[in-house]
Design a protein around this motif. Structure first.
Motif, PDB file in Angstrom:
ATOM      1  N   TRP A 100       0.902  -1.050   0.067  1.00  0.00           N
ATOM      2  CA  TRP A 100       0.049   0.111  -0.068  1.00  0.00           C
ATOM      3  C   TRP A 100       0.904   1.323   0.024  1.00  0.00           C
ATOM      4  CZ3 TRP A 100      -4.788  -0.228  -0.999  1.00  0.00           C
ATOM      5  CH2 TRP A 100      -5.694   0.738  -0.701  1.00  0.00           C
ATOM      6  N   HIS A 125     -12.977  -5.113  -4.589  1.00  0.00           N
ATOM      7  CA  HIS A 125     -11.807  -5.272  -5.448  1.00  0.00           C
ATOM      8  C   HIS A 125     -10.658  -6.145  -4.614  1.00  0.00           C
ATOM      9  CE1 HIS A 125      -8.666  -2.543  -2.874  1.00  0.00           C
ATOM     10  NE2 HIS A 125      -9.860  -2.511  -2.227  1.00  0.00           N
ATOM     11  N   HIS A 166      -4.591  -6.424  -9.845  1.00  0.00           N
ATOM     12  CA  HIS A 166      -5.620  -5.699  -9.166  1.00  0.00           C
ATOM     13  C   HIS A 166      -6.689  -5.721 -10.116  1.00  0.00           C
ATOM     14  CE1 HIS A 166      -8.316  -2.323  -7.759  1.00  0.00           C
ATOM     15  NE2 HIS A 166      -7.854  -2.627  -6.876  1.00  0.00           N
ATOM     16  N   HIS A 175      -8.656   6.537  -7.359  1.00  0.00           N
ATOM     17  CA  HIS A 175      -8.308   5.237  -7.115  1.00  0.00           C
ATOM     18  C   HIS A 175      -7.253   4.725  -8.162  1.00  0.00           C
ATOM     19  CE1 HIS A 175      -8.887   1.040  -8.573  1.00  0.00           C
ATOM     20  NE2 HIS A 175      -9.066   0.715  -7.435  1.00  0.00           N
ATOM     21  N   ILE A 200      -3.707   2.866  -6.918  1.00  0.00           N
ATOM     22  CA  ILE A 200      -3.176   1.679  -7.322  1.00  0.00           C
ATOM     23  C   ILE A 200      -1.929   1.622  -8.110  1.00  0.00           C
ATOM     24  CG2 ILE A 200      -3.897  -0.501  -8.768  1.00  0.00           C
ATOM     25  CD1 ILE A 200      -5.401  -0.187  -6.037  1.00  0.00           C
TER      26      ILE A 200
END
Length: 169
Positions: free
Chosen positions: A21, A73, A89, A111, A115
């Motif tokens: 992350w 997700h 992803h 988003h 990502i």
């Protein structure tokens, strides 16, 4: 590269040693307990729970907020026929009001940038460098500036990736 080495990135999600992350420039991913089925949490105003988890292989998050998000997700490890390992992803959403309006204007660009930063972080973790670093679009930069005072987002020092394509964030 071994699947185990890549799978470890999934397993560190939301932990103190999170290596996937992009916590250096986005709200941290946090859960009410260690990563596992039923863990509840999210990042910023985006909320979900862990619907499924196969250590070292995949994790799926089911959305509970923002309003109008119906879907999930996930991060999944894929072995390609060439022997390469791919960290994928996937997000599947059915939008309802008001998300049919807010998703394309706010949530999708943010988003996608988050990502891309996370996948850059994975590449850096596994190879020591990022071949082609992602860059935030001017629109994402504008959105971040507009919402940076919102307590739900809490950007880390509102960091902005460098404009140079060769620089490492």
């Amino acid at each position: 590269m071994s699947p185990e080495r890549v799978g470890v990135l999934i397993d560190t999600l939301a932990g103190d040693d999170d290596r996937l992350w992009p916590v250096d420039s986005w709200p941290p991913l946090r859960f009410d307990r260690p990563l596992g089925v039923g863990a509840d949490g999210g990042h910023g105003p985006v909320r979900y729970f862990v619907e499924s988890y196969e250590p070292g292989k995949s994790v799926r998050f089911r959305f509970t907020a923002p309003r109008g998000f119906d879907g999930f997700h996930e991060f999944t490890l894929r072995a390609r026929e060439t022997g390469e390992i791919e960290l994928e992803h996937l997000m599947v959403l059915r939008l309802r009001h008001p998300a049919w309006f807010t998703y394309p204007l706010l949530w999708r660009p943010m988003h996608d940038a988050l990502i891309e930063d996370g996948l850059d972080r994975a590449e850096r973790e596994l190879t020591g460098t990022v071949r082609t670093p992602a860059r935030w679009s001017p629109y994402v930069r504008l959105l971040r500036n507009l919402i940076s005072g919102n307590r739900f987002f809490r950007f880390r020092k509102n960091k902005v990736p460098p404009m140079s394509a060769t620089a490492i964030r």
